[in-house]
Design a protein around this motif. Structure first.
Motif, mmCIF file in Angstrom:
data_model
loop_
_atom_site.group_PDB
_atom_site.id
_atom_site.type_symbol
_atom_site.label_atom_id
_atom_site.label_comp_id
_atom_site.label_asym_id
_atom_site.label_seq_id
_atom_site.Cartn_x
_atom_site.Cartn_y
_atom_site.Cartn_z
ATOM 1 N N ILE A 87 -6.862 45.060 73.527
ATOM 2 C CA ILE A 87 -5.628 44.601 74.179
ATOM 3 C C ILE A 87 -4.449 45.406 73.647
ATOM 4 C CG2 ILE A 87 -4.000 42.678 74.347
ATOM 5 C CD1 ILE A 87 -6.370 40.800 74.423
ATOM 6 N N ALA A 88 -4.409 45.593 72.313
ATOM 7 C CA ALA A 88 -3.272 46.287 71.711
ATOM 8 C C ALA A 88 -3.139 47.695 72.263
ATOM 9 C CB ALA A 88 -3.430 46.328 70.195
ATOM 10 N N ARG A 89 -4.243 48.437 72.308
ATOM 11 C CA ARG A 89 -4.052 49.818 72.744
ATOM 12 C C ARG A 89 -3.973 49.949 74.256
ATOM 13 N NH1 ARG A 89 -9.282 50.074 70.611
ATOM 14 N NH2 ARG A 89 -10.855 50.687 72.096
ATOM 15 N N SER A 90 -4.452 48.902 74.990
ATOM 16 C CA SER A 90 -4.255 48.956 76.435
ATOM 17 C C SER A 90 -2.797 48.742 76.790
ATOM 18 C CB SER A 90 -5.092 47.880 77.121
ATOM 19 O OG SER A 90 -6.444 48.038 76.813
ATOM 20 N N ILE A 91 -2.130 47.877 76.028
ATOM 21 C CA ILE A 91 -0.746 47.560 76.375
ATOM 22 C C ILE A 91 0.205 48.653 75.870
ATOM 23 C CG2 ILE A 91 0.015 46.202 74.385
ATOM 24 C CD1 ILE A 91 0.403 44.869 77.871
ATOM 25 N N ALA A 92 -0.223 49.445 74.864
ATOM 26 C CA ALA A 92 0.694 50.407 74.248
ATOM 27 C C ALA A 92 1.189 51.456 75.240
ATOM 28 C CB ALA A 92 0.017 51.094 73.071
ATOM 29 N N GLN A 93 0.243 52.026 76.015
ATOM 30 C CA GLN A 93 0.654 53.073 76.947
ATOM 31 C C GLN A 93 1.582 52.501 78.023
ATOM 32 O OE1 GLN A 93 -2.170 54.318 79.769
ATOM 33 N NE2 GLN A 93 -1.302 56.362 79.993
ATOM 34 N N ILE A 94 1.233 51.320 78.536
ATOM 35 C CA ILE A 94 2.057 50.685 79.566
ATOM 36 C C ILE A 94 3.465 50.431 79.011
ATOM 37 C CG2 ILE A 94 2.241 48.705 81.095
ATOM 38 C CD1 ILE A 94 -0.792 48.361 80.827
ATOM 39 N N PHE A 210 2.206 44.373 88.621
ATOM 40 C CA PHE A 210 1.775 45.758 88.429
ATOM 41 C C PHE A 210 1.226 45.947 87.019
ATOM 42 C CE2 PHE A 210 2.701 49.884 86.661
ATOM 43 C CZ PHE A 210 1.973 50.688 87.515
ATOM 44 N N LEU A 211 1.960 45.386 86.054
ATOM 45 C CA LEU A 211 1.555 45.502 84.648
ATOM 46 C C LEU A 211 0.167 44.908 84.437
ATOM 47 C CD1 LEU A 211 4.132 44.988 81.887
ATOM 48 C CD2 LEU A 211 1.922 43.991 81.543
ATOM 49 N N VAL A 212 -0.058 43.729 85.036
ATOM 50 C CA VAL A 212 -1.367 43.084 84.883
ATOM 51 C C VAL A 212 -2.460 43.921 85.544
ATOM 52 C CG1 VAL A 212 -2.698 41.018 85.407
ATOM 53 C CG2 VAL A 212 -0.344 40.809 84.694
ATOM 54 N N THR A 213 -2.133 44.522 86.720
ATOM 55 C CA THR A 213 -3.120 45.356 87.399
ATOM 56 C C THR A 213 -3.586 46.490 86.497
ATOM 57 O OG1 THR A 213 -1.818 44.956 89.381
ATOM 58 C CG2 THR A 213 -3.551 46.598 89.536
ATOM 59 N N VAL A 214 -2.613 47.249 85.981
ATOM 60 C CA VAL A 214 -2.966 48.394 85.144
ATOM 61 C C VAL A 214 -3.674 47.931 83.876
ATOM 62 C CG1 VAL A 214 -2.063 50.352 83.863
ATOM 63 C CG2 VAL A 214 -1.118 49.782 86.059
ATOM 64 N N PHE A 215 -3.224 46.796 83.350
ATOM 65 C CA PHE A 215 -3.832 46.266 82.131
ATOM 66 C C PHE A 215 -5.308 45.938 82.356
ATOM 67 C CE2 PHE A 215 -4.559 42.558 79.284
ATOM 68 C CZ PHE A 215 -4.457 43.256 78.099
ATOM 69 N N PHE A 216 -5.613 45.317 83.514
ATOM 70 C CA PHE A 216 -7.012 44.991 83.814
ATOM 71 C C PHE A 216 -7.838 46.244 84.009
ATOM 72 C CE2 PHE A 216 -7.249 40.290 85.299
ATOM 73 C CZ PHE A 216 -6.645 39.926 84.119
ATOM 74 N N ILE C 25 5.360 54.689 87.968
ATOM 75 C CA ILE C 25 4.329 53.637 87.927
ATOM 76 C C ILE C 25 3.133 54.014 88.781
ATOM 77 C CG2 ILE C 25 5.952 51.786 87.313
ATOM 78 C CD1 ILE C 25 5.597 50.703 90.120
ATOM 79 N N ILE C 26 3.378 54.794 89.869
ATOM 80 C CA ILE C 26 2.224 55.214 90.687
ATOM 81 C C ILE C 26 1.361 56.200 89.888
ATOM 82 C CG2 ILE C 26 1.589 56.573 92.714
ATOM 83 C CD1 ILE C 26 3.948 55.127 94.147
ATOM 84 N N ILE C 27 2.016 57.110 89.143
ATOM 85 C CA ILE C 27 1.245 58.042 88.311
ATOM 86 C C ILE C 27 0.447 57.266 87.265
ATOM 87 C CG2 ILE C 27 1.441 59.842 86.548
ATOM 88 C CD1 ILE C 27 3.746 60.986 88.158
ATOM 89 N N LEU C 28 1.088 56.282 86.652
ATOM 90 C CA LEU C 28 0.400 55.465 85.640
ATOM 91 C C LEU C 28 -0.823 54.794 86.237
ATOM 92 C CD1 LEU C 28 0.528 54.211 82.762
ATOM 93 C CD2 LEU C 28 1.839 52.357 83.743
#
Lengths: 235, 207, 51
Positions: A87-94, A210-216, C25-28
């Motif tokens: 979780i920690a490193r998944s959230i870091a990039q975001i 969006f954040l949750v999408t990328v996180f998943f 955000i699209i690139i991400l």
């Protein structure tokens, strides 16, 4: 490394993806409609304050992401459950990307408001330092090749960074009272009109989705990595 | 502990960096100033207060790989940790060595520098206090970052990115002349933090 | 429509800020999505080799 995730949880993470993508797009469509068309321009700043609808959510989530980063690092220390390290490193990039967005959009907002691209204001300076805290965490993670060790080391750094945030905030505030440029008044928003609250709320919701999408997606990457690693070990 | 301290000091002073090198480094960093900004004495006094902190940061930062890396790479760190009763003693000995070798020379050349830059005696005393209390904290910070990054690739820039945000509170209060108590408090806080984190990092790498 | 594009004279600021936000955000999203697809491909390959 055993992830200690049940199949049911993995299933939920996988199934949620299309639903999350669709709802993010729908929320952003509504958000853009309200923030660019439906809401009235501010009576002091005019239309330029529409940048707020993307700047404020990204700044909130940049701060929230660091809290999650530090919180899951602490939990990792207590429970030693690898899911917290993931979780920690998944959230870091975001979090780093959202810090960058809030810095850039804030700077673009600053030009028509203050007349300059950058002000050495306490909030902006702290945000800039937060960006480098994220950068240090990610670079440290990447530079250690033994990933088991890397998760232990970067968890410690995340907590040190989190302890340091109030100290940085305090010292930057103090420094700012000494060097505050007199001509530039602080950007204050004493009362936000209800017509501004609606687009801000929808944009915050959209950014969160969006954040949750990328996180998943990042969680799924880690789960698959783990699977691949285990299959190779069995071989 | 004293045996370890003696060994570290001998190693540091007999290898590349004697006292003379470090103090020359501090003088040279400050001698650049008039060439860059001219010889206006008021301006020089203001710049002196800031650049001396950059000199101190650089001297602590650039040499941070000497704290644990050399011992770690030739395997001596294992032996040192086995010979000494507790890991904390090793860390404290490393603090003292690093401070003596890379910070103490600054305080020896400081009076001379104050003549070069027209700083009054009262001010130089306050600058001295600030540097003195701040330098300890900066050494503590650099030590724990060095212990954490032992296994990382050997790039000083990565370590600089980690260390500089942690240095910023010291630099902010350091350039203000009356804030030595705050620097003392910051140093004490970083001492506690540094003890825990360095011990944690060393244990990870040595075991 | 013209009003929407000109944004009361603040067009370059608003459109560049919104553009930066969405492009980033699209690139991400896309980079992470491609990484996921790559992992799935590798896993499929391994499973096919086994059979």
């Amino acid at each position: 490394m055993n992830l200690r995730l049940t199949n049911k949880q993995i299933n939920i993470i996988e199934k949620a993806n299309p639903f999350l993508i669709v709802s993010t797009i729908v929320a952003f469509t509504f958000g853009l409609y309200f923030s660019l068309l439906q809401s009235p321009p501010d009576y002091i700043q005019g239309d330029s304050m529409r940048i707020m609808y993307i700047h404020v959510p990204s700044a909130w989530f940049a701060l929230m992401a660091y809290t999650i980063l530090a919180g899951s690092s602490v939990l990792w220390f207590i429970t030693r459950n690898p899911i917290f390290s993931i979780i920690a490193r998944s959230i870091a990039q975001i979090g780093m990307i959202f810090t960058l967005i809030s810095l850039v959009t804030g700077s673009i907002w600053g030009k028509p408001t203050w007349g300059v691209w950058w002000v050495w204001d306490a909030r902006l300076t702290s945000m800039l330092l937060l960006f480098f805290l994220y950068l240090a965490y990610i670079f440290l993670w990447q530079s250690i090749t033994n990933k088991d060790l890397a998760s232990k080391i970067s968890a410690a750094l995340a907590i040190v960074g989190f302890v340091n945030i109030p100290i940085i905030k305090f010292s930057v505030d103090w420094w700012n009272t000494l060097h505050q440029p007199a001509t530039i008044s602080k950007l204050s928003s004493p009362s936000i009109d209800i017509s501004m609250m609606v687009p801000l709320f929808i944009m915050t919701l959209a950014t969160f989705l969006f954040l949750v999408t990328v996180f998943f997606i990042r969680l799924r990457i880690e789960i698959l990595d783990n699977k691949i690693l285990r299959i190779r070990e069995v071989k | 502990m004293f045996a370890l301290l003696k060994r570290d000091l001998y190693l540091a002073l007999y290898s590349s960096s004697s006292f003379f090198y470090t103090s020359s480094f501090f003088v040279l960093i400050l001698i650049i100033l008039p060439f860059l900004f001219g010889t206006n004495d008021v301006q020089l006094q203001i710049l002196f207060k800031g650049i001396i902190w950059i000199g101190l940061s650089l001297s602590i930062l650039l040499t941070m790989e000497r704290i644990f890396n050399a011992d770690y790479e030739d395997g001596n760190l294992d032996i040192i940790l086995q010979q000494n009763p507790s890991i904390e003693i090793v860390i404290i000995s490393k603090y003292i060595t690093h401070w003596i070798v890379y910070c103490l020379p600054l305080f020896i050349v400081l009076p001379m520098l104050s003549f070069l830059f027209y700083v009054s005696l009262d001010n130089i005393f306050l600058i001295f206090l600030n540097l003195f209390f701040g330098s300890f904290g900066m050494v503590f910070i650099v030590t724990f970052v060095s212990a954490l990054t032992l296994g990382a690739k050997r790039t000083i820039f990565l370590k600089a990115i980690i260390v500089i945000p942690l240095f910023i509170p010291f630099l902010i209060f350091g350039t203000n002349l009356e804030s030595w108590p705050i620097l003392l408090a910051l140093s004490m806080m970083s001492f506690v933090l540094s003890m825990y984190v360095s011990a944690y990092g060393l244990r990870l790498y040595v075991e | 429509m013209n009003e929407l594009i000109s944004m009361g004279g603040y067009a370059p600021f608003i459109w560049s800020a919104y553009g930066f936000f969405f492009i980033t955000i699209i690139i991400l999203f896309i980079t992470n999505f491609l990484r996921l697809k790559k992992r799935e491909e590798i896993l499929n390959k391994i499973n096919n080799n086994r059979d």
